[in-house]
Motif scaffolding. Structure first.
Motif, PDB file in Angstrom:
ATOM      1  N   LEU A   1       0.797  -1.237   0.000  1.00  0.00           N
ATOM      2  CA  LEU A   1       0.000   0.000   0.000  1.00  0.00           C
ATOM      3  C   LEU A   1       0.829   1.286   0.000  1.00  0.00           C
ATOM      4  CD1 LEU A   1      -2.734   1.459   0.164  1.00  0.00           C
ATOM      5  CD2 LEU A   1      -2.629   1.175   2.664  1.00  0.00           C
ATOM      6  N   PRO A   2       1.912   1.408   0.770  1.00  0.00           N
ATOM      7  CA  PRO A   2       2.648   2.685   0.787  1.00  0.00           C
ATOM      8  C   PRO A   2       3.211   3.096  -0.569  1.00  0.00           C
ATOM      9  CG  PRO A   2       3.271   1.331   2.664  1.00  0.00           C
ATOM     10  CD  PRO A   2       2.450   0.465   1.767  1.00  0.00           C
ATOM     11  N   TYR A   3       3.304   2.167  -1.510  1.00  0.00           N
ATOM     12  CA  TYR A   3       3.886   2.463  -2.817  1.00  0.00           C
ATOM     13  C   TYR A   3       2.821   2.649  -3.901  1.00  0.00           C
ATOM     14  CZ  TYR A   3       7.843   0.789  -0.178  1.00  0.00           C
ATOM     15  OH  TYR A   3       8.785   0.619   0.799  1.00  0.00           O
ATOM     16  N   LEU A   4       1.538   2.565  -3.528  1.00  0.00           N
ATOM     17  CA  LEU A   4       0.459   2.681  -4.499  1.00  0.00           C
ATOM     18  C   LEU A   4      -0.123   4.091  -4.502  1.00  0.00           C
ATOM     19  CD1 LEU A   4      -1.476  -0.668  -3.877  1.00  0.00           C
ATOM     20  CD2 LEU A   4       0.211  -0.168  -5.668  1.00  0.00           C
ATOM     21  N   ASP A   5      -0.483   4.554  -5.712  1.00  0.00           N
ATOM     22  CA  ASP A   5      -1.137   5.853  -5.864  1.00  0.00           C
ATOM     23  C   ASP A   5      -2.583   5.722  -6.303  1.00  0.00           C
ATOM     24  OD1 ASP A   5       1.203   7.813  -5.501  1.00  0.00           O
ATOM     25  OD2 ASP A   5       1.995   6.360  -6.932  1.00  0.00           O
ATOM     26  N   ALA A   6      -2.904   4.637  -7.015  1.00  0.00           N
ATOM     27  CA  ALA A   6      -4.276   4.417  -7.478  1.00  0.00           C
ATOM     28  C   ALA A   6      -4.487   2.926  -7.686  1.00  0.00           C
ATOM     29  CB  ALA A   6      -4.550   5.178  -8.776  1.00  0.00           C
ATOM     30  N   VAL A   7      -5.729   2.496  -7.491  1.00  0.00           N
ATOM     31  CA  VAL A   7      -6.083   1.089  -7.721  1.00  0.00           C
ATOM     32  C   VAL A   7      -7.428   1.024  -8.437  1.00  0.00           C
ATOM     33  CG1 VAL A   7      -4.838   0.274  -5.672  1.00  0.00           C
ATOM     34  CG2 VAL A   7      -7.273   0.806  -5.495  1.00  0.00           C
ATOM     35  N   ASN A   8      -7.582  -0.018  -9.237  1.00  0.00           N
ATOM     36  CA  ASN A   8      -8.905  -0.397  -9.724  1.00  0.00           C
ATOM     37  C   ASN A   8      -9.109  -1.853  -9.338  1.00  0.00           C
ATOM     38  OD1 ASN A   8     -11.002  -1.587 -11.558  1.00  0.00           O
ATOM     39  ND2 ASN A   8     -11.115   0.540 -12.209  1.00  0.00           N
ATOM     40  N   ILE A   9     -10.141  -2.105  -8.555  1.00  0.00           N
ATOM     41  CA  ILE A   9     -10.423  -3.447  -8.054  1.00  0.00           C
ATOM     42  C   ILE A   9     -11.694  -3.980  -8.714  1.00  0.00           C
ATOM     43  CG2 ILE A   9     -10.904  -4.851  -6.015  1.00  0.00           C
ATOM     44  CD1 ILE A   9      -8.105  -3.651  -6.019  1.00  0.00           C
ATOM     45  N   ASP A  10     -11.610  -5.207  -9.196  1.00  0.00           N
ATOM     46  CA  ASP A  10     -12.779  -5.895  -9.743  1.00  0.00           C
ATOM     47  C   ASP A  10     -13.640  -6.451  -8.615  1.00  0.00           C
ATOM     48  OD1 ASP A  10     -12.653  -5.685 -12.473  1.00  0.00           O
ATOM     49  OD2 ASP A  10     -11.624  -7.584 -12.787  1.00  0.00           O
ATOM     50  N   ILE A  11     -14.898  -6.075  -8.590  1.00  0.00           N
ATOM     51  CA  ILE A  11     -15.887  -6.823  -7.807  1.00  0.00           C
ATOM     52  C   ILE A  11     -16.726  -7.552  -8.845  1.00  0.00           C
ATOM     53  CG2 ILE A  11     -17.758  -6.759  -6.138  1.00  0.00           C
ATOM     54  CD1 ILE A  11     -16.682  -4.161  -5.069  1.00  0.00           C
ATOM     55  N   LYS A  12     -16.460  -8.818  -9.035  1.00  0.00           N
ATOM     56  CA  LYS A  12     -17.035  -9.539 -10.164  1.00  0.00           C
ATOM     57  C   LYS A  12     -18.523  -9.817  -9.994  1.00  0.00           C
ATOM     58  CE  LYS A  12     -12.540 -11.484 -11.199  1.00  0.00           C
ATOM     59  NZ  LYS A  12     -12.301 -10.727 -12.455  1.00  0.00           N
ATOM     60  N   ALA A  13     -18.980  -9.832  -8.771  1.00  0.00           N
ATOM     61  CA  ALA A  13     -20.398 -10.025  -8.459  1.00  0.00           C
ATOM     62  C   ALA A  13     -20.560  -9.809  -6.960  1.00  0.00           C
ATOM     63  CB  ALA A  13     -20.866 -11.426  -8.839  1.00  0.00           C
ATOM     64  N   PHE A  14     -21.772  -9.535  -6.538  1.00  0.00           N
ATOM     65  CA  PHE A  14     -22.043  -9.426  -5.106  1.00  0.00           C
ATOM     66  C   PHE A  14     -22.741 -10.714  -4.674  1.00  0.00           C
ATOM     67  CE2 PHE A  14     -23.845  -7.049  -1.330  1.00  0.00           C
ATOM     68  CZ  PHE A  14     -22.614  -6.708  -0.811  1.00  0.00           C
ATOM     69  N   ASN A  15     -22.058 -11.824  -4.958  1.00  0.00           N
ATOM     70  CA  ASN A  15     -22.699 -13.132  -4.874  1.00  0.00           C
ATOM     71  C   ASN A  15     -21.596 -14.182  -4.734  1.00  0.00           C
ATOM     72  OD1 ASN A  15     -23.797 -15.643  -5.548  1.00  0.00           O
ATOM     73  ND2 ASN A  15     -25.103 -14.819  -7.157  1.00  0.00           N
ATOM     74  N   ASN A  16     -21.489 -14.774  -3.574  1.00  0.00           N
ATOM     75  CA  ASN A  16     -20.414 -15.737  -3.342  1.00  0.00           C
ATOM     76  C   ASN A  16     -20.525 -16.952  -4.240  1.00  0.00           C
ATOM     77  OD1 ASN A  16     -18.019 -16.411  -1.761  1.00  0.00           O
ATOM     78  ND2 ASN A  16     -19.247 -18.096  -0.960  1.00  0.00           N
ATOM     79  N   GLN A  17     -21.738 -17.375  -4.568  1.00  0.00           N
ATOM     80  CA  GLN A  17     -21.910 -18.542  -5.444  1.00  0.00           C
ATOM     81  C   GLN A  17     -21.343 -18.256  -6.831  1.00  0.00           C
ATOM     82  OE1 GLN A  17     -22.415 -20.955  -2.935  1.00  0.00           O
ATOM     83  NE2 GLN A  17     -23.157 -21.865  -4.848  1.00  0.00           N
ATOM     84  N   PHE A  18     -21.476 -17.027  -7.298  1.00  0.00           N
ATOM     85  CA  PHE A  18     -20.888 -16.624  -8.575  1.00  0.00           C
ATOM     86  C   PHE A  18     -19.375 -16.838  -8.527  1.00  0.00           C
ATOM     87  CE2 PHE A  18     -18.757 -13.645 -11.316  1.00  0.00           C
ATOM     88  CZ  PHE A  18     -19.560 -13.483 -12.433  1.00  0.00           C
ATOM     89  N   TYR A  19     -18.748 -16.356  -7.469  1.00  0.00           N
ATOM     90  CA  TYR A  19     -17.297 -16.502  -7.342  1.00  0.00           C
ATOM     91  C   TYR A  19     -16.895 -17.980  -7.311  1.00  0.00           C
ATOM     92  CZ  TYR A  19     -15.587 -11.724  -6.774  1.00  0.00           C
ATOM     93  OH  TYR A  19     -15.211 -10.427  -7.000  1.00  0.00           O
ATOM     94  N   LYS A  20     -17.637 -18.790  -6.582  1.00  0.00           N
ATOM     95  CA  LYS A  20     -17.290 -20.209  -6.468  1.00  0.00           C
ATOM     96  C   LYS A  20     -17.516 -20.943  -7.782  1.00  0.00           C
ATOM     97  CE  LYS A  20     -18.609 -22.331  -2.684  1.00  0.00           C
ATOM     98  NZ  LYS A  20     -19.472 -22.757  -1.556  1.00  0.00           N
ATOM     99  N   LYS A  21     -18.610 -20.640  -8.464  1.00  0.00           N
ATOM    100  CA  LYS A  21     -18.984 -21.373  -9.676  1.00  0.00           C
ATOM    101  C   LYS A  21     -18.203 -20.924 -10.896  1.00  0.00           C
ATOM    102  CE  LYS A  21     -22.865 -20.425 -11.866  1.00  0.00           C
ATOM    103  NZ  LYS A  21     -24.289 -20.340 -12.298  1.00  0.00           N
ATOM    104  N   LEU A  22     -18.016 -19.606 -11.046  1.00  0.00           N
ATOM    105  CA  LEU A  22     -17.435 -19.070 -12.279  1.00  0.00           C
ATOM    106  C   LEU A  22     -15.997 -18.596 -12.143  1.00  0.00           C
ATOM    107  CD1 LEU A  22     -20.436 -16.997 -13.694  1.00  0.00           C
ATOM    108  CD2 LEU A  22     -19.804 -19.358 -14.185  1.00  0.00           C
ATOM    109  N   CYS A  23     -15.513 -18.411 -10.911  1.00  0.00           N
ATOM    110  CA  CYS A  23     -14.190 -17.801 -10.733  1.00  0.00           C
ATOM    111  C   CYS A  23     -13.210 -18.645  -9.925  1.00  0.00           C
ATOM    112  CB  CYS A  23     -14.328 -16.442 -10.044  1.00  0.00           C
ATOM    113  SG  CYS A  23     -15.387 -15.277 -10.917  1.00  0.00           S
ATOM    114  N   GLY A  24     -13.694 -19.684  -9.272  1.00  0.00           N
ATOM    115  CA  GLY A  24     -12.796 -20.486  -8.452  1.00  0.00           C
ATOM    116  C   GLY A  24     -12.265 -19.739  -7.251  1.00  0.00           C
ATOM    117  N   GLY A  25     -13.085 -18.870  -6.672  1.00  0.00           N
ATOM    118  CA  GLY A  25     -12.677 -18.096  -5.504  1.00  0.00           C
ATOM    119  C   GLY A  25     -13.865 -17.794  -4.627  1.00  0.00           C
ATOM    120  N   THR A  26     -13.716 -16.829  -3.744  1.00  0.00           N
ATOM    121  CA  THR A  26     -14.796 -16.411  -2.857  1.00  0.00           C
ATOM    122  C   THR A  26     -14.868 -14.890  -2.813  1.00  0.00           C
ATOM    123  OG1 THR A  26     -13.288 -16.616  -0.973  1.00  0.00           O
ATOM    124  CG2 THR A  26     -14.772 -18.479  -1.394  1.00  0.00           C
ATOM    125  N   LEU A  27     -16.027 -14.381  -2.457  1.00  0.00           N
ATOM    126  CA  LEU A  27     -16.290 -12.942  -2.502  1.00  0.00           C
ATOM    127  C   LEU A  27     -15.695 -12.175  -1.332  1.00  0.00           C
ATOM    128  CD1 LEU A  27     -17.810 -10.380  -3.477  1.00  0.00           C
ATOM    129  CD2 LEU A  27     -19.845 -11.264  -2.288  1.00  0.00           C
TER     130      LEU A  27
END
Length: 336
Positions: free
Chosen positions: A171-197
């Motif tokens: 964080l101390p070396y960052l000036d800007a970020v763009n973060i993906d929120i792929k869905a507001f749905n944990n099942q989406f992350y598990k089914k389509l992304c192989g991760g969790t929300l």
């Protein structure tokens, strides 16, 4: 450009038998000797975790900063973008699968090479992007230090699927970020992304107010565009980050291993309408819809920044980022 050797990774626990538990992302991959993590970029070699992609670059380009997308961070300026290969998510709809899901051809570049290229090309700094940059956090950290030393800015474009300690160290070396929120749905992350929300939401909450942040959600019909889900996501962003965080709603197109019909303009209009009830700056991307990428003053409605794809007109904005019509600050970072 100089050759870059493989380097020892950080963020892991070692067991007496030489096995390793990687502590970079929430997968916490348990790796025996010779095994490689889910991301493809971190390997246990005789009880030492190696960062396999350190210094390996699949592509470098000088891009408009709007392409990241960042609309409230130095509008109209250029940034040097680069990426490696690998990812700790396995999104079926990945738009960059050739590098995120495969070992791709690379060229070696040192952190000094990266910083030098940015300054030579008149960029404001460097964007860590294309694949998931945080799986090579050691390289990103070293590049970010070199870029900061050269007087440049550091931009992170990430899926946000990372543990708190590595993120806090960067964080101390960052000036800007763009973060993906792929869905507001944990099942989406598990089914389509192989991760969790939840780890992604934790990342967003951690970064809010500490660094310039913009958020992106790819709208996929019948997967993450239900009205209640979009309403809940918009409300969560407003409550967790405030109503002034810029949000980008982008159109999905069939790609990689996912072939549902592409997002229509109607889907995007609906999502934008819902988000604008809670949030002041909502943009639509990957589409030819008119007037959905302009920045409009939240106070008087003046078009502060006019965008035609990546042609940017800042005539409606004062040099300090305020509205040229009424003087209201619209949370746009510009050169001091």
């Amino acid at each position: 450009m100089s050759a870059v050797p493989k380097t020892q990774a950080r963020y892991y626990d070692r067991f007496p038998d030489g096995a390793i538990s990687c502590q970079l992302c929430p997968h916490t991959c348990f790796l025996k000797n010779g095994q490689i993590g889910i991301c493809g970029a971190r390997k246990n070699r005789n009880g030492v975790l190696l960062a396999l992609t350190y210094g390996e670059v699949t592509g470098v380009a000088v891009d408009p900063v709007e392409k990241k997308p960042l609309y409230h961070f130095y509008p109209g300026r250029k940034v040097l973008s680069f990426g490696g290969w690998g990812c700790n998510l396995k999104c079926l709809f990945c738009q960059n699968s050739a590098i995120s899901q495969h070992d791709s051809p690379t060229v070696p570049m040192t952190p000094g090479d990266i910083a030098g290229e940015a300054m030579k090309n008149g960029a404001i700094g460097v964007a860590y992007t294309y694949n998931e940059p945080l799986i090579a956090i050691e390289y990103v950290m070293d590049c970010a230090k070199a870029v900061r030393k050269a007087g440049g800015k550091n931009v992170l474009v990430s899926n946000g699927f990372v543990k708190p300690k590595p993120l806090a160290d960067l964080l101390p070396y960052l000036d800007a970020v763009n973060i993906d929120i792929k869905a507001f749905n944990n099942q989406f992350y598990k089914k389509l992304c192989g991760g969790t929300l939840q780890p992604v939401l934790d990342t967003v909450v951690f970064l809010a107010g500490k660094v310039h942040m913009e958020l992106t959600t790819l709208i996929i019909p019948d997967e993450n565009d239900a009205i209640p889900e979009l309403e809940d996501l918009a409300a969560w962003i407003a409550e967790s980050c405030g109503p002034n965080v810029p949000c980008h709603l982008t159109a999905y197109h069939p790609s990689y291993n996912y072939h549902r019909a592409a997002t229509t303009e109607a889907h995007l209009r609906n999502a934008r309408y819902i988000f604008r009830k809670k949030l002041n700056y909502v943009y639509v991307g990957n589409t030819k819809m008119p007037n959905v990428t302009d920045t409009v003053c939240v106070n008087c409605g003046n078009v502060i920044v006019k965008r035609d794809v990546y042609v940017v007109d800042t005539a409606g904005m004062n040099p300090d980022g305020t509205c040229a019509n009424c003087g209201t600050y619209n949370f746009i970072q510009t050169a001091p």
